[in-house]
Design an enzyme around this catalytic site. Structure first.
Site, PDB file in Angstrom:
ATOM      1  N   LYS A  82      14.854  25.984   6.197  1.00 34.64           N
ATOM      2  CA  LYS A  82      14.028  26.847   7.048  1.00 34.64           C
ATOM      3  C   LYS A  82      14.717  28.177   7.326  1.00 34.64           C
ATOM      4  CE  LYS A  82      10.995  23.470   9.214  1.00 34.64           C
ATOM      5  NZ  LYS A  82      10.503  22.855  10.463  1.00 34.64           N
ATOM      6  N   ARG A 104      13.629  14.979   7.516  1.00 34.40           N
ATOM      7  CA  ARG A 104      12.572  15.445   6.611  1.00 34.40           C
ATOM      8  C   ARG A 104      13.166  16.564   5.761  1.00 34.40           C
ATOM      9  NH1 ARG A 104       8.531  19.416   6.382  1.00 34.40           N
ATOM     10  NH2 ARG A 104       6.611  18.727   5.364  1.00 34.40           N
TER      11      ARG A 104
END
Length: 278
Positions: free
Chosen positions: A223, A257
């Site tokens: 991210k 995740r």
């Protein structure tokens, strides 16, 4: 804290953290290597992730990165349902999670063989989602977010970040439990209505969320909280991802995740050796 999820009558043990592999059935997800747009591509990616140790495959047909374009419900179904059917046929023991904020898509995916609903909106974008989850009797990943992918970046004002996120998640967990939902996983929503600095505060304070008494999912993989801070790209963010996954594990995460399964599985094993508790 609850340490199992009921997956179609079988218990998934979370006393050892599990790894969820990301499969984006989209043309525009922020990390290009996570995208699969053909059934044969999905097959190969699923086969590789499962062989590397993924316990769960998370399928998304609607990019939810900040600023992502909206996708119609029909298009989302067309992307997701054939992949669910193919994976159920070829990998019958695989646990499939559906990354959607639409109750109707969730219902059809579960009817097609999926096992978990992963809702990035935490019920905010579809008033039918909580009742649908209860009716389907499947585990639900409740992510903290505000607004939509188009507006979330402007909704990151908090009186006290950790307290506010904790309170908002707790209120929804209570709603779900009142409806009879038994298997809930909480996700802090890194990058969703939070800026980079807020993401690091939440990660550092992840243990505080054990007060929710549900398993915690950490989704930091590649991210912008990593690559913007390091002045690199998502493609160059694997090392940073592994560092933050390790921090998440040390702070109590039960599910990671990730885009890169093998490296996450290795992190789980090494942290387990360090802590002697799994």
């Amino acid at each position: 804290m609850k340490k199992t999820l009921n997956i179609g009558g079988k218990l998934l043990d979370l006393s050892t953290p599990q790894v969820m592999g990301i499969m984006n059935i989209t043309p525009d997800s922020f990390y290009s290597e996570s995208r699969v747009n053909q059934l044969d591509e999905a097959y190969k990616k699923a086969e590789r992730m499962l062989s590397e140790g993924a316990s769960i495959l998370d399928l998304g047909g609607h990019s939810t990165r900040p600023g992502a374009d909206a996708v119609s419900e029909e298009e989302e179904r067309k992307r997701i349902l054939p992949v669910v059917a193919m994976l159920c046929k070829n990998f019958p023991d695989a646990i499939l999670s559906i990354d959607t904020f639409r109750a109707s898509v969730a219902r059809q995916a579960v009817d097609a063989g999926a096992h978990i609903i992963n809702d990035i909106a935490g019920g905010n974008l579809d008033p039918q989602m909580f009742e649908t989850v209860a009716a389907l009797n499947v585990p639900y990943i409740l992510m903290h977010s505000r607004g939509t992918p188009q507006t979330m970046k402007d909704l990151n004002q908090y009186e006290d970040l950790v307290t506010d996120v904790l309170r908002e998640l707790q209120a929804k967990i209570y709603q779900l439990q009142q409806l009879g939902v038994k298997d809930i996983v909480a996700d802090m929503g890194f990058g969703f209505a939070k800026n980079a600095d807020q993401n690091y505060v939440l990660l550092n304070e992840l243990k505080s969320f054990q007060a929710l008494n549900v398993p915690i999912l950490a989704g930091v993989s590649r991210k912008s909280m990593i690559w913007r801070k390091l002045n690199i790209t998502p493609d160059q963010s694997l090392n940073g991802t592994t560092v933050l996954n390790t921090v998440a594990l040390l702070n109590g995460a039960s599910i990671l995740r990730v885009h890169d399964v093998r490296e996450a599985v290795e992190a789980v094993k090494l942290v387990g050796l360090l802590r002697h508790d799994y």
